[in-house]
Design a protein around this motif. Structure first.
Motif, PDB file in Angstrom:
ATOM      1  N   ALA A 121       0.850  -1.191   0.000  1.00 15.82           N
ATOM      2  CA  ALA A 121       0.000   0.000   0.000  1.00 15.82           C
ATOM      3  C   ALA A 121       0.885   1.240   0.000  1.00 15.82           C
ATOM      4  O   ALA A 121       1.988   1.235   0.568  1.00 15.82           O
ATOM      5  N   VAL A 122       0.395   2.308  -0.622  1.00 16.12           N
ATOM      6  CA  VAL A 122       1.042   3.616  -0.549  1.00 16.12           C
ATOM      7  C   VAL A 122      -0.040   4.641  -0.235  1.00 16.12           C
ATOM      8  O   VAL A 122      -1.081   4.681  -0.897  1.00 16.12           O
ATOM      9  N   ILE A 123       0.208   5.453   0.784  1.00 14.05           N
ATOM     10  CA  ILE A 123      -0.796   6.403   1.284  1.00 14.05           C
ATOM     11  C   ILE A 123      -0.104   7.740   1.530  1.00 14.05           C
ATOM     12  O   ILE A 123       0.900   7.809   2.245  1.00 14.05           O
ATOM     13  N   GLY A 124      -0.641   8.803   0.920  1.00 17.70           N
ATOM     14  CA  GLY A 124      -0.100  10.137   1.143  1.00 17.70           C
ATOM     15  C   GLY A 124       0.508  10.729  -0.107  1.00 17.70           C
ATOM     16  O   GLY A 124      -0.047  10.643  -1.195  1.00 17.70           O
ATOM     17  N   LYS A 125       1.671  11.316   0.036  1.00 20.23           N
ATOM     18  CA  LYS A 125       2.304  11.981  -1.107  1.00 20.23           C
ATOM     19  C   LYS A 125       2.917  10.951  -2.051  1.00 20.23           C
ATOM     20  O   LYS A 125       3.660  10.069  -1.636  1.00 20.23           O
ATOM     21  N   TYR A 137      -3.262  -1.339  -2.662  1.00 22.45           N
ATOM     22  CA  TYR A 137      -4.087  -0.189  -2.279  1.00 22.45           C
ATOM     23  C   TYR A 137      -3.255   1.079  -2.414  1.00 22.45           C
ATOM     24  O   TYR A 137      -2.090   1.120  -2.024  1.00 22.45           O
ATOM     25  N   TYR A 138      -3.851   2.091  -3.023  1.00 23.76           N
ATOM     26  CA  TYR A 138      -3.210   3.400  -3.029  1.00 23.76           C
ATOM     27  C   TYR A 138      -4.250   4.466  -2.743  1.00 23.76           C
ATOM     28  O   TYR A 138      -5.420   4.359  -3.128  1.00 23.76           O
ATOM     29  N   ASP A 139      -3.837   5.504  -2.042  1.00 23.92           N
ATOM     30  CA  ASP A 139      -4.692   6.645  -1.730  1.00 23.92           C
ATOM     31  C   ASP A 139      -3.736   7.831  -1.575  1.00 23.92           C
ATOM     32  O   ASP A 139      -3.135   8.030  -0.519  1.00 23.92           O
ATOM     33  N   ILE A 153      -6.392  10.689  -4.612  1.00 22.12           N
ATOM     34  CA  ILE A 153      -6.673   9.771  -5.708  1.00 22.12           C
ATOM     35  C   ILE A 153      -6.555   8.340  -5.214  1.00 22.12           C
ATOM     36  O   ILE A 153      -5.554   7.960  -4.593  1.00 22.12           O
ATOM     37  N   THR A 154      -7.579   7.549  -5.495  1.00 20.48           N
ATOM     38  CA  THR A 154      -7.570   6.136  -5.129  1.00 20.48           C
ATOM     39  C   THR A 154      -8.261   5.348  -6.233  1.00 20.48           C
ATOM     40  O   THR A 154      -8.799   5.934  -7.187  1.00 20.48           O
ATOM     41  N   ALA A 155      -8.238   4.042  -6.134  1.00 22.14           N
ATOM     42  CA  ALA A 155      -8.880   3.207  -7.144  1.00 22.14           C
ATOM     43  C   ALA A 155     -10.378   3.130  -6.878  1.00 22.14           C
ATOM     44  O   ALA A 155     -10.806   2.864  -5.745  1.00 22.14           O
ATOM     45  N   GLY A 156     -11.182   3.363  -7.924  1.00 20.26           N
ATOM     46  CA  GLY A 156     -12.618   3.229  -7.808  1.00 20.26           C
ATOM     47  C   GLY A 156     -13.054   1.774  -7.900  1.00 20.26           C
ATOM     48  O   GLY A 156     -12.231   0.854  -8.000  1.00 20.26           O
ATOM     49  N   LYS A 157     -14.339   1.551  -7.866  1.00 12.86           N
ATOM     50  CA  LYS A 157     -14.864   0.185  -7.904  1.00 12.86           C
ATOM     51  C   LYS A 157     -14.487  -0.537  -9.190  1.00 12.86           C
ATOM     52  O   LYS A 157     -14.356  -1.763  -9.211  1.00 12.86           O
ATOM     53  N   ASP A 158     -14.311   0.228 -10.279  1.00 10.77           N
ATOM     54  CA  ASP A 158     -13.918  -0.382 -11.537  1.00 10.77           C
ATOM     55  C   ASP A 158     -12.405  -0.476 -11.700  1.00 10.77           C
ATOM     56  O   ASP A 158     -11.905  -0.878 -12.755  1.00 10.77           O
ATOM     57  N   VAL A 162      -9.948   7.472  -9.117  1.00  9.61           N
ATOM     58  CA  VAL A 162     -10.960   8.484  -8.858  1.00  9.61           C
ATOM     59  C   VAL A 162     -10.402   9.463  -7.821  1.00  9.61           C
ATOM     60  O   VAL A 162      -9.615   9.092  -6.949  1.00  9.61           O
ATOM     61  N   THR A 163     -10.808  10.725  -7.932  1.00  5.96           N
ATOM     62  CA  THR A 163     -10.362  11.750  -6.998  1.00  5.96           C
ATOM     63  C   THR A 163     -11.487  12.066  -6.030  1.00  5.96           C
ATOM     64  O   THR A 163     -12.616  12.344  -6.444  1.00  5.96           O
ATOM     65  N   LYS A 164     -11.152  12.037  -4.746  1.00  2.00           N
ATOM     66  CA  LYS A 164     -12.155  12.276  -3.715  1.00  2.00           C
ATOM     67  C   LYS A 164     -11.738  13.449  -2.835  1.00  2.00           C
ATOM     68  O   LYS A 164     -10.569  13.570  -2.468  1.00  2.00           O
ATOM     69  N   PRO A 165     -12.691  14.320  -2.480  1.00  2.00           N
ATOM     70  CA  PRO A 165     -12.372  15.447  -1.599  1.00  2.00           C
ATOM     71  C   PRO A 165     -12.260  15.004  -0.140  1.00  2.00           C
ATOM     72  O   PRO A 165     -12.832  13.980   0.252  1.00  2.00           O
ATOM     73  N   HIS A 166     -11.540  15.765   0.648  1.00  5.67           N
ATOM     74  CA  HIS A 166     -11.404  15.497   2.081  1.00  5.67           C
ATOM     75  C   HIS A 166     -11.408  16.808   2.834  1.00  5.67           C
ATOM     76  O   HIS A 166     -10.991  17.845   2.314  1.00  5.67           O
TER      77      HIS A 166
END
Length: 535
Positions: A121-125, A137-139, A153-158, A162-166
């Motif tokens: 997994a990679v999370i962050g910058k 997993y990436y986010d 940015i993370t992987a969507g269901k497909d 996808v880019t998600k706000p926080h």
């Protein structure tokens, strides 16, 4: 129907062997790689406690090993990350400067770990432009990412990005996402490797709400080279655009607020900076030029340290979780940053140079029952070039021959291999570019350093610098050409040529058109081609 006993026994034997191999794989160490952006050794109290106390980073050092000579290969954000992914210098992995796009199809250590049973997994910058490959997993932040309310940015269901706000403070969000993955997102039957990567303390150093007033009543000691006039070196040192005196902007200095704050965040921000800014404006007319620089230094360095403080808090949460979950004893925790940084040394902020403050990275490693607690490695030269190889070695995965670094696992176990490097090669390419730091390369053995500056402002130059770090630790006087160091200069010149051959450095740095330098046998290397084929 009678079934032969041997027909039952053979599958049972095979199943037992498979289960045994799984059990063995499950016993392999987990890896938590904690990575920050622009965090220098002098802002980490395990190295220097004169500015800040970082108890959680220090905990990694106190329970593991601290490396004092960890050097980066190319002191800028994206290239450092590409080196870590590939275990190869910038000219081979194809990412030589910010603005490039990382070729994720090439061989990377997360792909190799994943192929050998690790969950990754990679999370962050991320800051490599392309979508992360080799991760379950990436986010990740979108580009550099803001300090507040980041899109990620993370992987969507497909499976597509996808880019998600926080909403919230980015350092806290990255920590929370890392803990969520560790607690609920991973397959607990597999060993894991997670890259927990912060934006902080990158420019422009926006602190968390809880630390906006921290250090208000403290005066940070100025570095002795804050007033450097660059007279002792070649023209490159004076032609940069990264001084605290002239190149910090209103946003850096918090004279203007961030644009992306929520109304609630803006209210807290204005309550913190408004009175301080008003006091500065009222006094500025009667302040000397030196006093204004001193004010800028205090504002800048305090905000930088406030950002570091939030990172340290998050690291503490992750370390506490590893303890609570019973994972600590079988988890290797590594802390580092993409390069060093200037906290006013030479009058500067930023990085890029082969000078000590930006060449050196923090490196702390905790590996219970393997690394002796409280160990300091003060002599061996290690590098971000070694991280990929080290992670593979920890996992029991063969290190590919085309990787250019070396696993530091023997050093962690207290053994120095006979062939461990005695010198180190550095290469910086980004000119023309931000802060106008000349293109340069060089070699160091830890005491002596030889640098060649070869391009500045679109023109070829040929300027050399030589330093004896024992006599001149602040690198203020260029000794190139001195009769006293002629033997050192000749030795380092030969070593520079040898390393450029060893690492297949192109004869010209126009990457993409240049031919690789000849190797020791006089043959052209094919490593660049191999890297593009995703081996």
């Amino acid at each position: 129907m009678n079934i032969p006993f041997s027909s039952v026994l053979l599958p049972l034997v095979l199943l037992a062997g498979l289960l045994a191999s799984w059990a063995q794989a499950d016993d392999r160490p987990n890896i938590v790689f904690i990575f920050t952006d622009d965090h220098c050794q002098q802002a980490l109290s395990a190295y220097d406690d004169s500015r800040i106390v970082t108890p959680n980073m220090d905990r990694i050092a106190n329970e593991g090993m601290r490396f004092n000579q960890c050097y980066c290969t190319n002191g800028i954000c994206g290239p450092s990350r590409a080196v870590i992914q590939t275990g190869k210098y910038s000219h081979l992995n194809g990412f030589i400067r910010n603005g490039n796009r990382f070729n994720g199809d090439q061989q990377t250590f997360p792909k190799l770990l994943r192929a050998h049973g690790y969950q990754t997994a990679v999370i962050g910058k991320w800051h490599l432009a392309s979508t992360p490959q080799g991760y379950d997993y990436y986010d990740v932040l979108n580009g550099q990412g803001p300090y507040y309310n980041p899109p990620m940015i993370t992987a969507g269901k497909d499976g597509k990005p996808v880019t998600k706000p926080h909403n919230g403070y980015t350092t806290d969000i990255i920590t929370r996402k890392t803990l969520d993955w560790l607690k609920d997102g991973r397959d607990t039957s597999k060993p894991f490797m997670v890259m927990y990567q912060h934006k902080a303390p990158h420019r422009n150093w926006q602190p968390a709400p809880k630390y906006l007033h921290w250090l208000d009543d403290v005066t940070i000691k100025e570095p002795e080279t804050l007033w450097d006039n660059y007279a002792g070196r070649t023209v490159s040192a004076a032609r940069q655009t990264m001084t605290i005196a002239h190149h910090l902007n209103a946003s850096d200095l918090k004279l203007t607020p961030p644009r992306n704050l929520t109304p609630e965040q803006r209210e807290v921000w204005d309550a913190a900076y408004g009175p301080k800014n008003a006091a500065f404006e009222a006094a500025k007319a009667t302040m000397t030029e030196k006093e204004i620089v001193q004010w800028k230094y205090q504002r800048y360095v305090k905000d930088y340290l406030r950002c570091v403080k939030s990172v340290d808090d998050g690291i503490g949460e992750v370390l506490d979780y590893l303890d609570e979950a019973g994972l600590a004893n079988n988890t290797v925790v590594v802390y580092s940053s993409d390069q060093g940084w200037y906290l006013g040394e030479h009058g500067w902020f930023d990085k890029r140079w082969m000078y000590e403050e930006s060449l050196k990275c923090p490196l702390l490693v905790r590996w219970p029952e393997v690394v002796r607690a409280g160990t300091v490695n003060d002599t061996e030269i290690v590098s971000n070039l070694d991280f990929a190889e080290t992670f593979l070695d920890i996992a029991g995965v063969d290190v590919p021959n085309d990787m250019q670094g070396k696993s530091i696992v023997p050093l962690l176990k207290g053994r120095v291999p006979a062939d461990w490097r005695k010198t180190f090669y550095y290469h910086y390419y980004e000119n023309p570019g931000a802060h106008n730091v000349a293109r340069h390369y060089g070699v160091t053995d830890g005491q002596y350093k030889l640098i060649r500056f070869y391009a500045l402002e679109g023109k070829r130059i040929d300027d050399w610098e030589l330093f004896d770090l024992k006599k001149d630790p602040n690198e203020l006087v260029n000794a190139y050409g001195s009769t006293e160091l002629v033997a050192v200069q000749d030795r380092l010149s030969s070593e520079l040529a040898r390393l450029q051959t060893q690492y297949q450095v192109p004869e010209d740095d126009e990457i993409g058109t240049a031919k690789p330098a000849r190797n020791q046998r006089g043959n052209r290397s094919s490593d660049t081609t191999k890297a593009g084929k995703g081996q």
